[in-house]
Design an enzyme around this catalytic site. Sequence first.
Site, mmCIF file in Angstrom:
data_model
loop_
_atom_site.group_PDB
_atom_site.id
_atom_site.type_symbol
_atom_site.label_atom_id
_atom_site.label_comp_id
_atom_site.label_asym_id
_atom_site.label_seq_id
_atom_site.Cartn_x
_atom_site.Cartn_y
_atom_site.Cartn_z
ATOM 1 N N TRP A 20 -11.687 -13.849 -20.162
ATOM 2 C CA TRP A 20 -12.126 -14.890 -19.529
ATOM 3 C C TRP A 20 -12.237 -14.885 -18.136
ATOM 4 O O TRP A 20 -13.300 -15.561 -17.462
ATOM 5 C CB TRP A 20 -12.696 -15.897 -20.056
ATOM 6 C CG TRP A 20 -10.914 -16.775 -20.000
ATOM 7 C CD1 TRP A 20 -10.946 -18.004 -19.016
ATOM 8 C CD2 TRP A 20 -10.300 -16.964 -21.292
ATOM 9 N NE1 TRP A 20 -9.866 -17.807 -19.517
ATOM 10 C CE2 TRP A 20 -9.317 -17.552 -20.775
ATOM 11 C CE3 TRP A 20 -10.172 -16.015 -22.265
ATOM 12 C CZ2 TRP A 20 -7.544 -17.617 -21.414
ATOM 13 C CZ3 TRP A 20 -9.012 -16.355 -23.124
ATOM 14 C CH2 TRP A 20 -7.822 -16.861 -22.494
ATOM 15 N N GLU A 33 -13.840 -21.694 -23.326
ATOM 16 C CA GLU A 33 -12.732 -23.388 -22.932
ATOM 17 C C GLU A 33 -12.954 -24.420 -23.846
ATOM 18 O O GLU A 33 -11.943 -25.214 -24.703
ATOM 19 C CB GLU A 33 -13.831 -24.689 -22.540
ATOM 20 C CG GLU A 33 -13.941 -23.815 -20.408
ATOM 21 C CD GLU A 33 -12.628 -23.913 -20.240
ATOM 22 O OE1 GLU A 33 -11.777 -24.652 -20.625
ATOM 23 O OE2 GLU A 33 -12.483 -23.162 -18.950
ATOM 24 N N GLY A 77 -8.629 -22.846 -36.866
ATOM 25 C CA GLY A 77 -8.658 -24.145 -37.059
ATOM 26 C C GLY A 77 -10.400 -25.094 -36.307
ATOM 27 O O GLY A 77 -10.957 -24.561 -35.760
ATOM 28 N N TYR A 78 -9.548 -26.800 -36.330
ATOM 29 C CA TYR A 78 -10.800 -27.137 -35.689
ATOM 30 C C TYR A 78 -12.056 -26.626 -36.037
ATOM 31 O O TYR A 78 -12.943 -26.295 -34.943
ATOM 32 C CB TYR A 78 -10.519 -27.942 -34.314
ATOM 33 C CG TYR A 78 -9.016 -27.824 -34.525
ATOM 34 C CD1 TYR A 78 -9.246 -29.824 -36.090
ATOM 35 C CD2 TYR A 78 -8.312 -28.448 -33.260
ATOM 36 C CE1 TYR A 78 -8.163 -30.827 -35.037
ATOM 37 C CE2 TYR A 78 -7.102 -29.155 -33.758
ATOM 38 C CZ TYR A 78 -7.145 -30.521 -34.252
ATOM 39 O OH TYR A 78 -6.288 -31.400 -34.320
ATOM 40 N N CYS A 195 13.240 -26.485 -14.048
ATOM 41 C CA CYS A 195 12.598 -26.842 -13.155
ATOM 42 C C CYS A 195 13.537 -26.478 -11.225
ATOM 43 O O CYS A 195 12.805 -26.660 -10.508
ATOM 44 C CB CYS A 195 13.127 -28.714 -12.617
ATOM 45 S SG CYS A 195 12.102 -29.544 -13.749
ATOM 46 N N CYS A 198 10.873 -24.143 -9.788
ATOM 47 C CA CYS A 198 9.155 -25.023 -9.380
ATOM 48 C C CYS A 198 9.412 -25.319 -8.177
ATOM 49 O O CYS A 198 10.551 -25.489 -7.526
ATOM 50 C CB CYS A 198 9.422 -26.378 -10.329
ATOM 51 S SG CYS A 198 8.303 -27.396 -9.380
ATOM 52 N N CYS A 204 8.771 -33.752 -6.443
ATOM 53 C CA CYS A 204 8.432 -34.288 -8.284
ATOM 54 C C CYS A 204 8.990 -35.355 -8.580
ATOM 55 O O CYS A 204 10.467 -35.529 -8.319
ATOM 56 C CB CYS A 204 8.729 -32.815 -8.752
ATOM 57 S SG CYS A 204 9.067 -33.598 -10.990
#
Length: 346
Positions: A20, A33, A77-78, A195, A198, A204
């Site tokens: 997409w 989405e 699902g859903y 971390c 990161c 953070c």
Amino acid sequence: MSFENQIVKWYINNKRELPWRENIDPYRVWISEIILQQTRVVQGEKYFNNFIKKFPSIESLSSADESEVLKMWKGLGYYNRAINIHKTSKKITNTLNGIFPNTYNELIKLNGIGDYTASAISSICFHEYNPVVDGNVLRLLSRYYGLKNPIDSLKGQRNIREIGKKLISKVDNPGDFNQAMMEYGALVCTPFPDCKSCIFSSKCIAHINNEVDTIPVKSKKKKPKERFLNYIVFIDSKQKTIVNKRINKDIWYKLNEFPLIESKTEIKNIFTNSDFKKLVDNSHLTLKKENEKIYRVKHVLSHQILYISFYQINVKDLITSGVHLSNLNNYNFPVPITNFINKLLI
DNA sequence: AAAGCGGGGAA
DNA sequence: TTCCCAGCTTT
């Protein structure tokens, strides 16, 4: 460099190649989405490719039968997402002249599109400055700013949306910023993050205070309810069985199933004639006790634990307007029933 | 504000 | 086992 520009730069250099992202066709972005709501990218990607192949345009989707749309959704699902996609495609094609709405305010009026999806489509496709607030953003921003409001509360989510609004206002490309936030949450600031890798660890708050494992905070803890579903798989001498459609507001809405008896506890005993005469209109069916098989399986959903029993019962009389066993793959069954059919029935 | 709605993958 | 995923709708 500011946080918002740094994360966009990271995104440009580290983003995954996903179908997409090949272009910004609103139809494709919209489908992606919806598919990705409460669904991981690795799980949704193949569904996206199959869906776009089957329905390349919104016109082709709008002219399809609902069962065909559900077929493409089977196992994901859903299922209301698929029903709403179909409804909305009809609305855009038939009452909006096939023109995809291009603002947040118009998008959010459509079935199945809420704040997140309207923000995503309007920012990615139409350059509107609406911040997305999904699970990734909630986790990333609550850690970065050390926020301890529960992220499953309206207050906590509104607060983070306001922060997102300020951040997105300073970038050149709001669509890239939104996708950068989600991509970073999905790849780096994960539930159990590394971390050390990161780029924001020095700023953070959660990391500095050694609270990465307790932020984000969640408040709700609901115990899943237990249900006992007893499916009666009648089989006549011509290998035909009975298939029904779920029509109540419940799990698996509009999917198919076998005749069902739901009970408060697990049923140990074999059903009698009077039990299953209540199940079917053609109650002339009589029980033939030999060759009876029982298969039990536990199926866990987010909010329910299902104890499912399949009673495979041969009947003497012919089932009128039944479905041949070899034809069951034309029906949309939920995953545990599909598993039963593939493993044990055929 | 809270509940209902799927299924799968990771730790 | 427990958590949670590019959330939305209804009550």
